[in-house]
Design an enzyme around this catalytic site. Sequence first.
Site: not given
Length: 378
Positions: A133, A187, A190, A193, A197, A213, A239, A242, A246
């Site tokens: 990360d 995806c 589609c 998401c 949002c 965001c 959050c 999204c 899905c």
Amino acid sequence: MYRQLKQELIDYSKEIGIDKIGFAAADPFLELKQKLVQQQELGYASGFEEKDIEKRVNPALLIDQPRSIIAIALAYPSKLEGAPTGKKGERRGLFCRASWGEDYHAILRKKLALMEEFLQKKLSDVQCKSMVDTGELSDRAVAERAGIGWSAKNCAIITPEFGSYVYLGEMLTNVPFEPDTPMESQCGSCRKCIDACPTSALVQGGQLNSQRCIAYLTQTKDFLPEQFRKHLGNRLYGCDTCQTVCPENKGKHVLIHDEMTPDPEQVKPLLEPLLSISNKEFKERFGSMSGSWRGKKPIQRNAIIALAHFKEESSLPALMHVLFEDPRPVMRGTAAYAIGKIGGMEAEHALKRALIHEKESDVLAEIEKAIQTFHSVL
């Protein structure tokens, strides 16, 4: 030899509880570089990322002669068993799924450290650099190249087995492992998401304006821009919108790792007690979660906004205490906002008193706006 070592490492990864593993070439991420430059030019970056784009896209700047990158994924739960129910007088906030259980940074680093030890026992001249990360490389770009999953329109990696409910980490090494095949995006047309949002942060499929965001905004420490406050709801950290909308995540829920088991009272805490929690209490209660990394200030600010969202009248005394006694301008100003949203004669009197005693210009502006909001409601 390296083909056999790869298989041995795959087998070992399963022994130590890694849910997915993939291998990628350590070539520069040229396509990613173009995207990162564009993100900076458009002002879409969060500021939490590595500032040096070259380090983010060129593994050769991180270790000498990198030959491959090993990507790993650990699945985390998507359902909260025994979740407490908030009600009038006892409103609750919510930490996002990626913050449930023990801090995932620690969990993945332990797994990667074991893999490093495994390789060091097999090879005398092995070099490794592991990241989770906060490292230089993009976890998602590495995972995509390594075939862990595909890069989705919601800017997450989606795996066939676990959806996007996975933590990602990687290890850069000088061992020339054969790369795996990346997955094609599934995806299709589609755009659920993007449409769902709350703040339109997903500019288009695969492009995120981090400054809009909610997951990013909940981690900031300053005043939350007023245009986003109404979208926060009862979110304290992160959050999941999204992800939850899905289709690829429908029915995806696993609890493989005990350390990721969420504590219902920890991830869905009562809001009002958060307003007066001490630093010591905060660390004792929430310190093991990844959602605590920015300290208590953003969580407390978000709790105040959540009380405004619920228009929780019973919290007015606690909010007034923050307005008059908290030494932090952001807390006082946000409390003024919440008091204005809740409304009532008591709220009006408190705001007018605060207007007389307050010295900070930013807080005064919030108090004045709150009084105006109160009168517009009347």
